[in-house]
Each structure stands twice: as structure tokens, then as C-alpha cells.
Design an enzyme around this catalytic site. Sequence first.
Site, PDB file in Angstrom:
ATOM      1  N   HIS A   5       0.811  -1.220   0.000  1.00  0.00           N
ATOM      2  CA  HIS A   5       0.000   0.000   0.000  1.00  0.00           C
ATOM      3  C   HIS A   5       0.840   1.263   0.000  1.00  0.00           C
ATOM      4  CE1 HIS A   5       0.417  -0.306   4.517  1.00  0.00           C
ATOM      5  NE2 HIS A   5       0.454   1.006   4.402  1.00  0.00           N
ATOM      6  N   ASP A  63       0.158  -7.622   1.406  1.00  0.00           N
ATOM      7  CA  ASP A  63       0.556  -6.228   1.569  1.00  0.00           C
ATOM      8  C   ASP A  63       2.075  -6.072   1.584  1.00  0.00           C
ATOM      9  OD1 ASP A  63       0.227  -3.504   1.788  1.00  0.00           O
ATOM     10  OD2 ASP A  63      -0.004  -3.506   3.964  1.00  0.00           O
ATOM     11  N   SER A 117       4.625   2.541   7.820  1.00  0.00           N
ATOM     12  CA  SER A 117       4.327   1.400   6.954  1.00  0.00           C
ATOM     13  C   SER A 117       5.532   0.964   6.141  1.00  0.00           C
ATOM     14  CB  SER A 117       3.207   1.745   5.992  1.00  0.00           C
ATOM     15  OG  SER A 117       1.969   1.681   6.626  1.00  0.00           O
TER      16      SER A 117
END
Length: 441
Positions: free
Chosen positions: A139, A169, A261
Amino acid sequence: MVAATSAATTSLLFVACSVQTNQPASTPSSSSTSTSTSTAATAPAAASPKVVNTAASPSAVGGLTVAAPARAQDAQQAAPGTQNPAVSVYQQNGGSVVNITSLAVVTGLGTSQQQQAQPQGIGSGFFIDTDGRIVTNNHVVQDADQLAVTLQDKTTVRADLLGRDPDNDLAVIKVDPNATDSDGRAIADRIRPISMGDSEQVTIGETAVAIGSPLGLAQTVTEGIISARRNPGEESPVPGDQLNLLGGAIQTDAAINPGNSGGPLFNAAGQVIGVNSAILSQSGGNEGVGFAIPINVVKRVAAELIQTGKYSHPQVGVTSIPLADLSPQAKQQLGIPDTQKGLLVQQVTAGAQQAGIQAGTRRVQIGNQAIMAGGDIIVAIDGQPVATGGDLRGYIENNKHPGDTATVTVLRNGQRQDIQVTLTERPPTQSQQQPINPFGR
């Protein structure tokens, strides 16, 4: 992944560890390289719980790194009075962690029709080898037209997308070791691969250290503990939702915020045990519940992304209902013992259909739900008991590949049968192409 609700009027978010910003940022023209990505998932409405990834945002993106196995407990047995483990973890690994900027190519306004690269998200990442490969979250990079990587010394170079896996992911990008800084020096000597640990050895309560770019603040270190380990498909307190993590998740209270992230989660020995991916939050910021993708999942997926650019997910080929979700009255109506566990097969396709697994043939209306009764009940795979869809998916995902054979144990007319099923590649779906919603998207 799904947020749990603590109050009827409060919406909880699985906040992705990424940051969004509308501020323009200049990047070297050499760092602008077009990469193909898939469309991003849109964030759910605020009225319902939603999952938000911690990586994608307008100025930073995250990455992962591969390392040799190691145990955190060994480092935690240091003599009293020694320095905090986070000190040595950062000193050893800070140079391996990078800031990733997702860039969108836009056409100039007014009379200018020149295309320009503008930042649209920020995340984190880490080197896994000396060739310049970097692990991060999908993402973080999925909506990028171009990618830029900023090293610890603030040198920024372009990066190319090698491959990505929306379901897990994860993504792998690469910088050129021969790329040069503003002084004309190659960056090869600043590419420092991280050491990977063994996420199967992670112990609840052990020290956890995160390094990344929370809120765009690069080279930020936070410390906490491993709070829990979450199983694939673990059920959420929100009905109908689940922690949609194919390989499970490592839960930590180390502060993780948008921008983290794709960054690494270390044990006290300085080995990466996970890739920070999301947080569970009411406010959109850190509330002490963060989730990292286990590093053993990364080892498995990254190698295939580097080789082929994608990851092939296996499937048995069944649609089923967990018996645990049915009330005693519903089970009685279906003719199933109240204590029976397993998955009631509703439909079969692919390998399951070819192997002879039987779906239900009798339609039974239970409340507002129509259930096909009379089919096989899957109770184990390769001898491992299964009670939820997550049990089945998790085992297949972590242990098998398309083309492998699995022994599916079913109950048929009260008798156990072992059926050999050849697994096939799961076709992409809308949900697989779009992972949990990026923060700020």
C-alpha cells in the site's frame, strides 16, 4: 484487517502506517521512474470500522529487509544497567532503513503542459541485499507513478518496482547501487542489508523496536514489546469482520503511526521479525495496538516477487461456512451435532471439485441466511484441525504453492474421509487487488 469497536458511537480504524501530504517536494529528475501499480483501495466511511494501512501517504513509503535468524531473548539477558536495546538496534540498523516517497506524475496547470512528479505518500522500507533491493508494504507503492528513496544521509535516488503482493501487503523495490549522490559518489557503500530473524521464535513480552518515518519524520525509533500473535483470519469483535492477514500478524505496542508502513520491527538482538503494516485506532494515531507482517512471510513472498514480479496464492477451491458461526438451533436444523467443528462446504471449484469434495445440495433458510445443507464438513488439512476459514487459508498460504497436493479430511455422512486435492492458483479478485485502505486515502 478490521478495527474493533469500543463504543457504539466510536469508529475504529486500522490505520495504515503511511502518511499523506499535499505539500510539493522536489526530487532529482533522475529519481523519477515510471512504475506500474494497481488502483488503491478507498477508505471505508467513518461510520463503520475500517482498516487503514500505515504506509501510503504523500511523502513517505516503507520497506522491509531480510536477515539471518536470531533470537531476541539472547540479547535480553544482558547484565543489569546495560543500555536500552533500542540504542544498539538503531546504531546497527539505522542505515538500513529508508524513507520511500510515492510520486504521482501530473500535467502542469495553466499554459504549462509539462509533466511533473509530485509527492503523494510517504512510507518506510529496508534493504534486504547489497543489490539495492528494498522490502516495503504494497500500500506504500501501489498508486505510485514514480518512486524515490531517501537514505539515512538524506541522499535521494529513484527506485523501480520489482513486484508486489496486495494480499500479503508486501512489495519489493530496487535502487541502483551505482546511482550517485550530489557529490557524484555511488551509493553502493550505503546499502546495508538488514538481518532477518525467525518470526516463529517471537515470544510475547519480548522487546520490540520499530524504525521508520512516522508522520514523515525519518529515522524515528520507538520501543515496546510484542503484545500478542494473531492468527490468519482471526475474528474481530465486529460481526462479519476479521483481521484479514493471510500469514497472521505480530501485535506490538511500540508506537507506530502513519509513515511507519513498510518499516522493520526488530527484536532486541537487532534482527527484523516483522514489517510494520497497520494499527488499530479510534483516533487515527497510535494507541498502542500495531501489527507487523511476520518476517517468515516476507522471506517466502519477497523471493518470488523478485523472480516473477508477483506472488501466486494457492487455493483448495471451496466456499464454506464455519460451524462455529452457527447457533445450536441452526446446527440442529441442519442435522449437525452441536459440538461439531469445521467448515460446512457450500460450493466447490478447481481442485476441490476435481478431487470429489461435495458441496451442499439442500437449501435451508435459517433466519435471513440461506445455507446449503448436506455437504462435506472439512475438519482438517494435512492433519491440522481447521475450525475457521482463516485456519484453512492460513495453512495453505504459509505451507503450500499452486500445484502442491494437500490431504483434506472431511466428514461425509458422519464418516471421516481423506481426500487428496491438487491446489490451484487463486484467481485475482477485487479484494485481492486492493489491500486494506491506506491511511489518509
